[in-house]
Design a protein around this motif. Structure first.
Motif, PDB file in Angstrom:
ATOM      1  N   VAL A 232       0.835  -1.209   0.000  1.00 38.70           N
ATOM      2  CA  VAL A 232       0.000   0.000   0.000  1.00 38.70           C
ATOM      3  C   VAL A 232       0.865   1.252   0.000  1.00 38.70           C
ATOM      4  CG1 VAL A 232      -1.674   1.318   1.338  1.00 38.70           C
ATOM      5  CG2 VAL A 232      -1.976  -1.139   1.048  1.00 38.70           C
ATOM      6  N   MET A 233       1.893   1.255   0.820  1.00 42.07           N
ATOM      7  CA  MET A 233       2.782   2.421   0.871  1.00 42.07           C
ATOM      8  C   MET A 233       3.487   2.624  -0.462  1.00 42.07           C
ATOM      9  SD  MET A 233       2.442   3.805   3.819  1.00 42.07           S
ATOM     10  CE  MET A 233       3.871   4.875   3.831  1.00 42.07           C
ATOM     11  N   SER A 234       3.908   1.539  -1.090  1.00 44.87           N
ATOM     12  CA  SER A 234       4.571   1.654  -2.405  1.00 44.87           C
ATOM     13  C   SER A 234       3.620   2.217  -3.448  1.00 44.87           C
ATOM     14  CB  SER A 234       5.091   0.277  -2.852  1.00 44.87           C
ATOM     15  OG  SER A 234       6.015  -0.231  -1.919  1.00 44.87           O
ATOM     16  N   ALA A 235       2.363   1.755  -3.419  1.00 45.46           N
ATOM     17  CA  ALA A 235       1.375   2.242  -4.388  1.00 45.46           C
ATOM     18  C   ALA A 235       1.108   3.731  -4.188  1.00 45.46           C
ATOM     19  CB  ALA A 235       0.080   1.433  -4.261  1.00 45.46           C
ATOM     20  N   VAL A 236       0.989   4.156  -2.944  1.00 37.99           N
ATOM     21  CA  VAL A 236       0.735   5.571  -2.674  1.00 37.99           C
ATOM     22  C   VAL A 236       1.894   6.428  -3.160  1.00 37.99           C
ATOM     23  CG1 VAL A 236       0.457   7.261  -0.820  1.00 37.99           C
ATOM     24  CG2 VAL A 236      -0.821   5.111  -0.744  1.00 37.99           C
ATOM     25  N   ILE A 237       3.110   5.995  -2.901  1.00 38.37           N
ATOM     26  CA  ILE A 237       4.288   6.763  -3.345  1.00 38.37           C
ATOM     27  C   ILE A 237       4.361   6.807  -4.873  1.00 38.37           C
ATOM     28  CG2 ILE A 237       6.808   6.780  -3.356  1.00 38.37           C
ATOM     29  CD1 ILE A 237       6.692   5.586  -0.520  1.00 38.37           C
ATOM     30  N   PHE A 238       4.048   5.651  -5.534  1.00 41.98           N
ATOM     31  CA  PHE A 238       4.077   5.614  -7.006  1.00 41.98           C
ATOM     32  C   PHE A 238       3.061   6.571  -7.606  1.00 41.98           C
ATOM     33  CE2 PHE A 238       2.400   3.842 -10.990  1.00 41.98           C
ATOM     34  CZ  PHE A 238       3.553   3.879 -11.771  1.00 41.98           C
ATOM     35  N   LEU A 239       1.829   6.540  -7.075  1.00 42.34           N
ATOM     36  CA  LEU A 239       0.793   7.433  -7.577  1.00 42.34           C
ATOM     37  C   LEU A 239       1.153   8.896  -7.361  1.00 42.34           C
ATOM     38  CD1 LEU A 239      -2.419   5.503  -6.465  1.00 42.34           C
ATOM     39  CD2 LEU A 239      -1.484   5.698  -8.784  1.00 42.34           C
ATOM     40  N   PHE A 240       1.773   9.196  -6.216  1.00 38.09           N
ATOM     41  CA  PHE A 240       2.179  10.579  -5.948  1.00 38.09           C
ATOM     42  C   PHE A 240       3.232  11.047  -6.957  1.00 38.09           C
ATOM     43  CE2 PHE A 240       5.043  13.520  -3.743  1.00 38.09           C
ATOM     44  CZ  PHE A 240       4.151  14.572  -3.501  1.00 38.09           C
ATOM     45  N   LEU A 241       4.224  10.197  -7.210  1.00 37.13           N
ATOM     46  CA  LEU A 241       5.268  10.566  -8.174  1.00 37.13           C
ATOM     47  C   LEU A 241       4.715  10.636  -9.603  1.00 37.13           C
ATOM     48  CD1 LEU A 241       8.227   8.405  -6.776  1.00 37.13           C
ATOM     49  CD2 LEU A 241       7.874  10.868  -6.531  1.00 37.13           C
ATOM     50  N   TRP A 242       3.794   9.742  -9.924  1.00 32.79           N
ATOM     51  CA  TRP A 242       3.190   9.765 -11.264  1.00 32.79           C
ATOM     52  C   TRP A 242       2.377  11.038 -11.475  1.00 32.79           C
ATOM     53  CZ3 TRP A 242       3.606   7.847 -15.871  1.00 32.79           C
ATOM     54  CH2 TRP A 242       2.582   7.922 -16.789  1.00 32.79           C
ATOM     55  N   GLY A 243       1.683  11.463 -10.455  1.00 36.30           N
ATOM     56  CA  GLY A 243       0.928  12.712 -10.576  1.00 36.30           C
ATOM     57  C   GLY A 243       1.843  13.898 -10.764  1.00 36.30           C
ATOM     58  N   LEU A 244       2.962  13.918 -10.012  1.00 37.49           N
ATOM     59  CA  LEU A 244       3.921  15.010 -10.215  1.00 37.49           C
ATOM     60  C   LEU A 244       4.494  15.003 -11.633  1.00 37.49           C
ATOM     61  CD1 LEU A 244       5.918  14.969  -6.834  1.00 37.49           C
ATOM     62  CD2 LEU A 244       4.199  16.638  -7.581  1.00 37.49           C
ATOM     63  N   TYR A 245       4.746  13.802 -12.139  1.00 40.30           N
ATOM     64  CA  TYR A 245       5.302  13.705 -13.503  1.00 40.30           C
ATOM     65  C   TYR A 245       4.309  14.212 -14.543  1.00 40.30           C
ATOM     66  CZ  TYR A 245       6.897  11.600 -17.845  1.00 40.30           C
ATOM     67  OH  TYR A 245       7.278  11.415 -19.160  1.00 40.30           O
ATOM     68  N   ARG A 246       3.040  13.830 -14.431  1.00 41.67           N
ATOM     69  CA  ARG A 246       2.016  14.275 -15.388  1.00 41.67           C
ATOM     70  C   ARG A 246       1.835  15.776 -15.305  1.00 41.67           C
ATOM     71  NH1 ARG A 246      -1.730  10.604 -17.274  1.00 41.67           N
ATOM     72  NH2 ARG A 246      -2.468  12.469 -18.412  1.00 41.67           N
ATOM     73  N   LYS A 247       1.851  16.298 -14.119  1.00 41.45           N
ATOM     74  CA  LYS A 247       1.675  17.738 -13.981  1.00 41.45           C
ATOM     75  C   LYS A 247       2.848  18.489 -14.593  1.00 41.45           C
ATOM     76  CE  LYS A 247       0.789  21.249 -10.456  1.00 41.45           C
ATOM     77  NZ  LYS A 247       0.613  21.510  -9.020  1.00 41.45           N
ATOM     78  N   ARG A 248       4.061  17.964 -14.376  1.00 40.49           N
ATOM     79  CA  ARG A 248       5.252  18.604 -14.954  1.00 40.49           C
ATOM     80  C   ARG A 248       5.251  18.546 -16.469  1.00 40.49           C
ATOM     81  NH1 ARG A 248       8.723  22.615 -14.125  1.00 40.49           N
ATOM     82  NH2 ARG A 248      10.789  22.135 -15.036  1.00 40.49           N
ATOM     83  N   THR A 249       4.807  17.437 -17.026  1.00 34.02           N
ATOM     84  CA  THR A 249       4.755  17.269 -18.473  1.00 34.02           C
ATOM     85  C   THR A 249       3.744  18.221 -19.101  1.00 34.02           C
ATOM     86  OG1 THR A 249       5.334  14.938 -18.220  1.00 34.02           O
ATOM     87  CG2 THR A 249       4.380  15.582 -20.329  1.00 34.02           C
ATOM     88  N   ALA A 250       2.593  18.343 -18.459  1.00 27.59           N
ATOM     89  CA  ALA A 250       1.553  19.237 -18.988  1.00 27.59           C
ATOM     90  C   ALA A 250       2.014  20.687 -18.959  1.00 27.59           C
ATOM     91  CB  ALA A 250       0.269  19.089 -18.180  1.00 27.59           C
ATOM     92  N   GLN A 251       2.734  21.057 -17.918  1.00 31.49           N
ATOM     93  CA  GLN A 251       3.221  22.423 -17.797  1.00 31.49           C
ATOM     94  C   GLN A 251       4.237  22.740 -18.892  1.00 31.49           C
ATOM     95  OE1 GLN A 251       4.794  23.328 -13.980  1.00 31.49           O
ATOM     96  NE2 GLN A 251       5.099  25.508 -14.417  1.00 31.49           N
ATOM     97  N   LEU A 252       5.118  21.786 -19.231  1.00 32.84           N
ATOM     98  CA  LEU A 252       6.141  21.981 -20.285  1.00 32.84           C
ATOM     99  C   LEU A 252       5.474  22.099 -21.662  1.00 32.84           C
ATOM    100  CD1 LEU A 252       8.907  19.471 -19.095  1.00 32.84           C
ATOM    101  CD2 LEU A 252       8.958  21.979 -19.017  1.00 32.84           C
TER     102      LEU A 252
END
Length: 257
Positions: A232-252
């Motif tokens: 569960v902790m791994s999934a939460v961390i993965f989703l958090f990092l994936w959201g940051l990545y998508r947000k960064r990509t959209a901004q670029l």
């Protein structure tokens, strides 16, 4: 008696230093005083008992009619003494099955003669007290002693003894509280217990251990719970990092447009 009275008058006159009192003695009486030999207490030792009847030693020395004290003819005598007849409350603890003897006269009064006293016992069951209203009459076979053999738990309580002399005067009252414990409930061997706990053997020596500290089912459940929490902790961390990545990509992408 007449000679004792004359000595008392002479002593009284000496202490007061009053010529008027001393002048009441006639010449014949004064001559008789000079010929009287009597005994005086030179030393008196403490009573052998702090409560109840005891014995006291006294040193008696003769005094001549001239008033001189003869030290060479002194002698010792032993008399009875009584500072107080109340001996208070004493308690003791014993275990069932033992033989317990409660002595009321004790050594000093035994030496005077046990048959010179009348002893009566009373008992307050189950309580340690000195309240007279809680006591009932107790019949002791030995009169001066209560023998409990074997000792039982129902013998717990307070035993009171009263001692009267031949003139029916109370010379002693004593309370003895008895606590009776079962050996299966409590061990009173403090020395043995101290050796056990301070010895080199571990305090956990009575615990039998195997290779596995916990049952197999408990260990399996603990492992599954740990793995689930980790996933569960791994999934939460993965989703958090994936959201940051998508947000960064959209901004670029917006910046390039």
């Amino acid at each position: 008696m007449a000679r004792s009275a004359l000595w008392l008058v002479l002593l009284f006159c000496t202490l007061l230093h009053s010529p008027s009192w001393c002048s009441t003695l006639t010449k014949a009486e004064l001559e008789e005083l000079e010929n009287i030999n009597t005994w005086v207490i030179k030393r008196s030792f403490p009573c052998s008992a702090t409560c109840g009847l005891g014995l006291r030693s006294q040193e008696l020395c003769p005094i001549m009619g001239t008033g001189n004290l003869s030290k060479t003819s002194c002698k010792l005598r032993t008399i009875r003494c009584l500072d107080t007849w109340q001996c208070g409350l004493k308690t003791q603890t014993a275990t069932t099955g033992q033989r317990l003897v409660l002595d009321c006269l004790e050594e000093v009064m035994e030496a005077m003669g046990r048959f010179a006293f009348v002893v009566s016992w009373r008992f307050a069951r189950g309580v340690i007290t000195s309240d007279d209203s809680l006591f009932t009459r107790y019949e002791a076979l030995s009169l001066d002693k209560v023998v409990l053999d074997p000792l039982r738990e129902e013998d717990s309580g307070t035993y009171r003894c009263d001692v009267l002399d031949t003139d029916k005067r109370r010379v002693k009252r004593m309370f003895k509280g008895v606590k009776v414990l079962s050996p299966n409930e409590l061990s009173l061997d403090f020395t043995k217990g101290l050796i056990h706990w301070e010895g080199p053997v571990s305090v956990f020596s009575n615990i039998t251990t195997t290779r596995h500290m916990y049952p197999s089912s408990t260990a399996r459940n603990m492992a599954l719970i740990s793995m689930s929490i980790s996933a569960v902790m791994s999934a939460v961390i993965f989703l958090f990092l994936w959201g940051l990545y998508r947000k960064r990509t959209a901004q670029l992408s917006q910046d390039n447009i």
